[in-house]
Motif scaffolding. Structure first.
Motif, PDB file in Angstrom:
ATOM      1  N   GLY A   3       0.877  -1.309  -0.018  1.00  0.00           N
ATOM      2  CA  GLY A   3      -0.064   0.035   0.119  1.00  0.00           C
ATOM      3  C   GLY A   3       0.832   1.232  -0.031  1.00  0.00           C
ATOM      4  O   GLY A   3       0.182   2.143  -0.301  1.00  0.00           O
ATOM      5  N   PHE A   4       2.283   1.241   0.127  1.00  0.00           N
ATOM      6  CA  PHE A   4       2.901   2.370   0.184  1.00  0.00           C
ATOM      7  C   PHE A   4       3.742   2.469  -1.131  1.00  0.00           C
ATOM      8  O   PHE A   4       4.176   1.421  -1.673  1.00  0.00           O
ATOM      9  CB  PHE A   4       3.953   1.943   1.514  1.00  0.00           C
ATOM     10  N   PRO A   5       3.769   3.556  -1.803  1.00  0.00           N
ATOM     11  CA  PRO A   5       4.240   3.888  -2.990  1.00  0.00           C
ATOM     12  C   PRO A   5       5.857   3.747  -2.673  1.00  0.00           C
ATOM     13  O   PRO A   5       6.463   3.483  -4.059  1.00  0.00           O
ATOM     14  CB  PRO A   5       3.986   5.238  -3.411  1.00  0.00           C
ATOM     15  N   PHE A   6       6.471   3.889  -1.650  1.00  0.00           N
ATOM     16  CA  PHE A   6       7.727   3.845  -1.687  1.00  0.00           C
ATOM     17  C   PHE A   6       8.116   3.704  -0.225  1.00  0.00           C
ATOM     18  O   PHE A   6       7.586   4.222   0.752  1.00  0.00           O
ATOM     19  CB  PHE A   6       8.411   5.463  -1.772  1.00  0.00           C
ATOM     20  N   VAL A   7       9.200   2.839  -0.033  1.00  0.00           N
ATOM     21  CA  VAL A   7       9.444   2.234   1.310  1.00  0.00           C
ATOM     22  C   VAL A   7      11.152   1.962   1.396  1.00  0.00           C
ATOM     23  O   VAL A   7      11.489   1.404   0.267  1.00  0.00           O
ATOM     24  CB  VAL A   7       8.938   1.084   1.746  1.00  0.00           C
ATOM     25  N   ILE A   8      11.863   2.529   2.375  1.00  0.00           N
ATOM     26  CA  ILE A   8      13.251   2.049   2.621  1.00  0.00           C
ATOM     27  C   ILE A   8      13.187   1.665   3.770  1.00  0.00           C
ATOM     28  O   ILE A   8      12.727   2.021   4.932  1.00  0.00           O
ATOM     29  CB  ILE A   8      14.197   3.352   2.602  1.00  0.00           C
ATOM     30  N   HIS A   9      13.689   0.295   3.957  1.00  0.00           N
ATOM     31  CA  HIS A   9      13.521  -0.288   5.501  1.00  0.00           C
ATOM     32  C   HIS A   9      15.016  -0.811   5.483  1.00  0.00           C
ATOM     33  O   HIS A   9      15.553  -1.729   5.159  1.00  0.00           O
ATOM     34  CB  HIS A   9      12.548  -1.769   5.327  1.00  0.00           C
ATOM     35  N   THR A  10      15.669  -0.130   6.547  1.00  0.00           N
ATOM     36  CA  THR A  10      17.122  -0.596   7.089  1.00  0.00           C
ATOM     37  C   THR A  10      17.234  -1.097   8.314  1.00  0.00           C
ATOM     38  O   THR A  10      16.520  -0.565   9.108  1.00  0.00           O
ATOM     39  CB  THR A  10      17.965   0.846   6.960  1.00  0.00           C
ATOM     40  N   VAL A  11      17.767  -2.393   8.422  1.00  0.00           N
ATOM     41  CA  VAL A  11      17.653  -3.186   9.534  1.00  0.00           C
ATOM     42  C   VAL A  11      19.432  -2.973  10.161  1.00  0.00           C
ATOM     43  O   VAL A  11      20.144  -3.740   9.214  1.00  0.00           O
ATOM     44  CB  VAL A  11      17.107  -4.355   9.488  1.00  0.00           C
ATOM     45  N   GLN A  30      15.496   1.571  10.858  1.00  0.00           N
ATOM     46  CA  GLN A  30      14.893   2.848  10.096  1.00  0.00           C
ATOM     47  C   GLN A  30      13.849   2.685   9.154  1.00  0.00           C
ATOM     48  O   GLN A  30      14.349   1.794   8.212  1.00  0.00           O
ATOM     49  CB  GLN A  30      15.993   3.716  10.199  1.00  0.00           C
ATOM     50  N   GLU A  31      13.113   3.314   9.040  1.00  0.00           N
ATOM     51  CA  GLU A  31      12.169   3.199   7.898  1.00  0.00           C
ATOM     52  C   GLU A  31      11.766   4.782   7.288  1.00  0.00           C
ATOM     53  O   GLU A  31      11.408   5.503   8.051  1.00  0.00           O
ATOM     54  CB  GLU A  31      10.707   2.671   7.864  1.00  0.00           C
ATOM     55  N   VAL A  32      11.785   4.899   6.022  1.00  0.00           N
ATOM     56  CA  VAL A  32      11.309   6.068   5.417  1.00  0.00           C
ATOM     57  C   VAL A  32      10.118   5.453   4.409  1.00  0.00           C
ATOM     58  O   VAL A  32      10.230   4.312   3.577  1.00  0.00           O
ATOM     59  CB  VAL A  32      12.521   6.601   4.698  1.00  0.00           C
ATOM     60  N   LEU A  33       8.965   6.115   4.686  1.00  0.00           N
ATOM     61  CA  LEU A  33       7.946   5.655   3.848  1.00  0.00           C
ATOM     62  C   LEU A  33       7.240   6.818   3.310  1.00  0.00           C
ATOM     63  O   LEU A  33       7.117   7.969   3.848  1.00  0.00           O
ATOM     64  CB  LEU A  33       6.746   4.861   4.933  1.00  0.00           C
ATOM     65  N   ARG A  34       6.717   6.690   1.908  1.00  0.00           N
ATOM     66  CA  ARG A  34       5.909   7.524   1.260  1.00  0.00           C
ATOM     67  C   ARG A  34       4.493   7.070   1.677  1.00  0.00           C
ATOM     68  O   ARG A  34       4.308   5.992   1.335  1.00  0.00           O
ATOM     69  CB  ARG A  34       6.131   7.579  -0.412  1.00  0.00           C
ATOM     70  N   LEU A  35       3.560   7.679   2.299  1.00  0.00           N
ATOM     71  CA  LEU A  35       2.334   7.289   2.529  1.00  0.00           C
ATOM     72  C   LEU A  35       1.442   7.483   1.227  1.00  0.00           C
ATOM     73  O   LEU A  35       1.485   8.014   0.148  1.00  0.00           O
ATOM     74  CB  LEU A  35       1.913   8.219   3.624  1.00  0.00           C
ATOM     75  N   ALA A  40       4.972  11.515   4.150  1.00  0.00           N
ATOM     76  CA  ALA A  40       6.277  10.842   4.173  1.00  0.00           C
ATOM     77  C   ALA A  40       6.327  10.616   5.619  1.00  0.00           C
ATOM     78  O   ALA A  40       5.934  11.955   6.217  1.00  0.00           O
ATOM     79  CB  ALA A  40       7.444  11.347   3.259  1.00  0.00           C
ATOM     80  N   ARG A  41       6.712   9.698   6.116  1.00  0.00           N
ATOM     81  CA  ARG A  41       7.208   9.462   7.599  1.00  0.00           C
ATOM     82  C   ARG A  41       8.602   8.800   7.824  1.00  0.00           C
ATOM     83  O   ARG A  41       8.694   8.022   6.778  1.00  0.00           O
ATOM     84  CB  ARG A  41       6.128   8.717   8.332  1.00  0.00           C
ATOM     85  N   GLN A  42       9.289   8.972   8.830  1.00  0.00           N
ATOM     86  CA  GLN A  42      10.460   8.285   9.155  1.00  0.00           C
ATOM     87  C   GLN A  42      10.278   7.670  10.501  1.00  0.00           C
ATOM     88  O   GLN A  42       9.621   8.505  11.367  1.00  0.00           O
ATOM     89  CB  GLN A  42      11.501   9.445   9.235  1.00  0.00           C
ATOM     90  N   ILE A  43      10.649   6.511  10.435  1.00  0.00           N
ATOM     91  CA  ILE A  43      10.376   5.615  11.671  1.00  0.00           C
ATOM     92  C   ILE A  43      11.313   5.119  12.270  1.00  0.00           C
ATOM     93  O   ILE A  43      12.102   4.492  11.587  1.00  0.00           O
ATOM     94  CB  ILE A  43       9.124   4.812  11.517  1.00  0.00           C
TER      95      ILE A  43
END
Length: 92
Positions: A3-11, A30-35, A40-43
């Motif tokens: 459901g997210f157009p863009f995700v970076i998931h760094t572990v 750390q995640e960067v998400l385009r909603l 956009a959010r950083q988690i």
């Protein structure tokens, strides 16, 4: 994540403690998400895992604790899409 157009998931590498046929682990994320709405959010967070050994190691339990979640601005960022000629299942 479909459901997210863009995700970076760094572990980060996991810290593991093995005790016989059970183990515990922890890793930071750390995640960067385009909603879907265009924002956009950083988690930042931590996975707390328990594993069990049967024939192979398997997750017995997984918990994710959010440490920080904040809106970010990706407007103007050069977000490169996944190349159309790459099979998205190539790692399976």
């Amino acid at each position: 994540m479909a459901g997210f157009p863009f995700v970076i998931h760094t572990v980060t590498p996991a810290v593991l403690r093995i005790d016989g046929d059970q183990a515990r682990g922890r890793c930071s994320v750390q995640e960067v998400l385009r909603l879907p709405d265009g924002g956009a959010r950083q988690i930042f967070g931590v996975y707390h895992d328990r594993f069990v050994l049967t024939q192979d190691w398997h997750f017995a339990h997984r918990r994710f604790d959010v440490l920080l979640a904040r809106p970010i601005d990706l407007d103007g960022a050069d977000v490169v899409p996944w190349p159309a000629d790459v099979d998205p299942d190539f790692l399976r």
